[in-house]
Design an enzyme around this catalytic site. Structure first.
Site, PDB file in Angstrom:
ATOM      1  N   ARG A  39       0.850  -1.114   0.089  1.00 58.85           N
ATOM      2  CA  ARG A  39      -0.005   0.049   0.037  1.00 58.85           C
ATOM      3  C   ARG A  39       0.815   1.195  -0.055  1.00 58.85           C
ATOM      4  O   ARG A  39       0.432   2.146  -0.569  1.00 58.85           O
ATOM      5  CB  ARG A  39      -0.914   0.026   1.058  1.00 58.85           C
ATOM      6  CG  ARG A  39      -1.914   1.195   1.330  1.00 58.85           C
ATOM      7  CD  ARG A  39      -2.867   1.100   2.165  1.00 58.85           C
ATOM      8  NE  ARG A  39      -2.781   0.495   3.671  1.00 58.85           N
ATOM      9  CZ  ARG A  39      -2.231   1.345   4.609  1.00 58.85           C
ATOM     10  NH1 ARG A  39      -2.131   2.600   4.230  1.00 58.85           N
ATOM     11  NH2 ARG A  39      -2.110   0.699   5.708  1.00 58.85           N
ATOM     12  N   TYR A  92     -16.687  14.529 -17.118  1.00 57.40           N
ATOM     13  CA  TYR A  92     -17.032  13.006 -17.125  1.00 57.40           C
ATOM     14  C   TYR A  92     -18.189  12.963 -15.542  1.00 57.40           C
ATOM     15  O   TYR A  92     -17.893  13.591 -14.663  1.00 57.40           O
ATOM     16  CB  TYR A  92     -16.075  12.269 -16.622  1.00 57.40           C
ATOM     17  CG  TYR A  92     -16.381  10.787 -15.961  1.00 57.40           C
ATOM     18  CD1 TYR A  92     -17.153  10.001 -16.943  1.00 57.40           C
ATOM     19  CD2 TYR A  92     -15.851  10.284 -14.934  1.00 57.40           C
ATOM     20  CE1 TYR A  92     -17.240   8.987 -16.266  1.00 57.40           C
ATOM     21  CE2 TYR A  92     -15.932   9.101 -14.340  1.00 57.40           C
ATOM     22  CZ  TYR A  92     -17.003   8.204 -15.184  1.00 57.40           C
ATOM     23  OH  TYR A  92     -17.275   7.194 -14.647  1.00 57.40           O
ATOM     24  N   ASP A 164      -7.782  16.758 -16.213  1.00 57.57           N
ATOM     25  CA  ASP A 164      -8.106  15.369 -16.357  1.00 57.57           C
ATOM     26  C   ASP A 164      -7.778  15.053 -18.029  1.00 57.57           C
ATOM     27  O   ASP A 164      -8.361  15.691 -18.795  1.00 57.57           O
ATOM     28  CB  ASP A 164      -9.621  14.986 -16.195  1.00 57.57           C
ATOM     29  CG  ASP A 164     -10.092  13.499 -16.547  1.00 57.57           C
ATOM     30  OD1 ASP A 164      -9.188  13.001 -17.369  1.00 57.57           O
ATOM     31  OD2 ASP A 164     -10.983  12.959 -15.999  1.00 57.57           O
ATOM     32  N   LYS A 189      -8.092   3.777 -19.458  1.00 60.67           N
ATOM     33  CA  LYS A 189      -8.295   4.280 -20.794  1.00 60.67           C
ATOM     34  C   LYS A 189      -7.234   3.968 -21.435  1.00 60.67           C
ATOM     35  O   LYS A 189      -6.353   2.989 -21.383  1.00 60.67           O
ATOM     36  CB  LYS A 189      -8.740   5.483 -20.712  1.00 60.67           C
ATOM     37  CG  LYS A 189     -10.273   5.643 -19.783  1.00 60.67           C
ATOM     38  CD  LYS A 189     -11.287   4.735 -20.093  1.00 60.67           C
ATOM     39  CE  LYS A 189     -12.267   4.556 -19.064  1.00 60.67           C
ATOM     40  NZ  LYS A 189     -12.714   5.526 -17.968  1.00 60.67           N
TER      41      LYS A 189
HETATM   42  C1  LIG Z   1     -12.540  11.488 -18.528  1.00 63.85           C
HETATM   43  C2  LIG Z   1     -12.723  10.310 -17.433  1.00 63.85           C
HETATM   44  N1  LIG Z   1     -12.205  10.721 -16.205  1.00 63.85           N
HETATM   45  C3  LIG Z   1     -12.070   9.772 -15.189  1.00 63.85           C
HETATM   46  C4  LIG Z   1     -12.813   8.762 -15.323  1.00 63.85           C
HETATM   47  C5  LIG Z   1     -12.742   7.682 -14.127  1.00 63.85           C
HETATM   48  O1  LIG Z   1     -11.854   6.671 -14.198  1.00 63.85           O
HETATM   49  P1  LIG Z   1     -11.904   5.245 -13.799  1.00 63.85           P
HETATM   50  O2  LIG Z   1     -13.158   4.509 -14.088  1.00 63.85           O
HETATM   51  O3  LIG Z   1     -10.692   4.683 -14.185  1.00 63.85           O
HETATM   52  O4  LIG Z   1     -12.117   5.371 -12.102  1.00 63.85           O
HETATM   53  C6  LIG Z   1     -13.464   8.113 -16.491  1.00 63.85           C
HETATM   54  C7  LIG Z   1     -13.989   7.093 -16.437  1.00 63.85           C
HETATM   55  O5  LIG Z   1     -14.828   6.782 -17.772  1.00 63.85           O
HETATM   56  C8  LIG Z   1     -13.362   9.243 -17.670  1.00 63.85           C
HETATM   57  O6  LIG Z   1     -13.927   8.956 -18.715  1.00 63.85           O
END
Ligand SMILES: Cc1ncc(COP(=O)(O)O)c(C=O)c1O
Length: 375
Positions: A39, A92, A164, A189
């Site tokens: 961890r 998101y 992001d 992703k």
């Molecule tokens: C642009 C974006 N940021 C953050 C996230 C969250 O990521 P995670 O699903 O890996 O927690 C997503 C998930 O689809 C996303 O599309």
């Protein structure tokens, strides 16, 4: 015989051993190459963090169990109970749920900034505002943010900029170089790229911010497992190649989709009529990414007929894998919004998001063409 593996083995262990108390003290004096407890740190997750840090040209990086925990970590680095954060309205859905439904419960308030006000922030910054969260390319409408302009505004207003960068990846845009303070990714992703990992990362402009992010990751227990770290590091090795193919395929499909009579609109930054096309071109290294959205007639049954008629392209509510998939923002990523909020953002009943893979584009057109004929 000395064993020298070419790739890093998987350190699938929750804990590491010490010879004696001196060894333990050495670890605390300088954690360096020594490890204590997964961890806190593990060779596989550290390798992943270092590789992503290099790609984003950061001062330090911390990997986390998901993109969501990366966003949580980034917010907690700067904000505590009594503080206020700003968030771009086009974001998101999970990010807005985290801010509106969870962080408000621990005393961090949030205000959403409409796109028209994002570069001025006029009237949005309060005395206790700590940061602005925004996406390089927004999910799912593909709005492209002018990061340099946004960073200048945040500096003037004395707040941090958290970006992001999931949809773009560092192959397309490096937000830290444009003035952002922190970059986060859903490593789930493009960075891992094969739809088999859930992971996140926080990359920082200042080394001490990464140290604080690591403390939060450890203490809140937001760590990534060694195996997922290993898988993601493996996927990352082909990121550059994949992004070129994703982008070339998405551009070809966006152009083709625009010509199809059943389609009312296509949202892709690589199209000349996209509102931020010129910005996307200059900020994006000549690539526009693998994500696009398009609008069919606003009828759920038209969407159903389209989905059912696809043979090779599955409906899978994620993105950025090597094989193409579609998603439905109104029912998945942006389900938590009210119908009115979705409508304002353009996330209508007929909006479909396409995550374009790296297959031959000809076969994708055949499958999509067949499905469009069924609409
Ligand atoms: C642009 C974006 N940021 C953050 C996230 C969250 O990521 P995670 O699903 O890996 O927690 C997503 C998930 O689809 C996303 O599309």
């Amino acid at each position: 015989m000395s064993i020298s593996p070419k790739t890093t083995p998987i350190y699938q262990t929750s804990v590491f051993t010490f010879d004696d108390l001196n060894a333990l003290e050495n670890y605390f004096a300088e954690p360096g190459p020594q490890y204590m407890y997964t961890r806190y740190g593990n060779p596989n997750t550290d390798e992943l963090a270092q590789e992503i840090n290099q790609l984003e040209k950061g001062a330090g990086a911390v990997v986390t169990s998901s993109g969501m925990s990366a966003i949580l970590t980034a917010v907690l680095v700067y904000a505590q109970a009594g503080d206020h954060v700003l968030c771009a309205e086009e974001i998101y859905g999970g990010s807005s749920s985290l801010l509106s439904q969870e962080l408000t419960r621990v005393g961090i308030s949030v205000t959403y900034v409409p796109t028209v006000d994002i570069y001025s922030l006029e009237g949005y910054v309060q005395e206790n505002t700590k940061l602005l969260l925004a996406e390089t390319i927004s999910n799912p409408m593909m709005m492209v943010m002018d990061l340099q302009r946004l960073a200048q505004t945040c500096q003037q207003k004395n707040i941090k900029l958290v970006i992001d960068n999931t949809f773009a990846s560092p192959v397309i845009t490096r937000p830290l170089g444009l003035g952002a303070d922190v970059v986060i990714h859903s490593v789930t992703k493009y960075l891992s790229g094969h739809s088999d990992v859930t992971a996140g990362v926080v990359v920082t402009k200042e080394a001490e911010t990464a140290t604080r992010a690591a403390q939060i990751m450890r203490t809140w227990g937001l760590n990534l497992s060694p195996f997922e770290g290993w898988l993601a590091a493996r996927g990352l090795k082909t990121l550059k190649l994949r992004m070129r193919e994703h982008s070339a395929n998405a551009l070809a499909l966006a152009q083709w989709l625009q010509q199809q009579p059943q389609i009312q609109a296509v949202f892709y930054p690589g199209l000349p009529d996209h509102p931020q096309h010129e910005l996307a071109k200059s900020q994006g290294n000549g690539l526009y990414g693998g994500m696009l959205s398009f609008r069919l007639a606003d009828e759920a049954e038209a969407v159903n007929r389209f989905m059912r008629a696809l043979t090779h392209i599955p409906f899978a509510p994620s993105l950025a894998g090597v094989t193409t998939s579609i998603s439905y923002p109104a029912g998945t990523s942006h389900r938590g919004l009210t119908a009115e909020q979705r409508e304002n953002l353009g996330i209508t009943v007929g909006l479909i998001r396409l995550s374009v893979g790296i297959e031959e584009v000809k076969g994708l057109k055949v499958d999509l063409g067949k499905a469009l004929a069924a609409v």
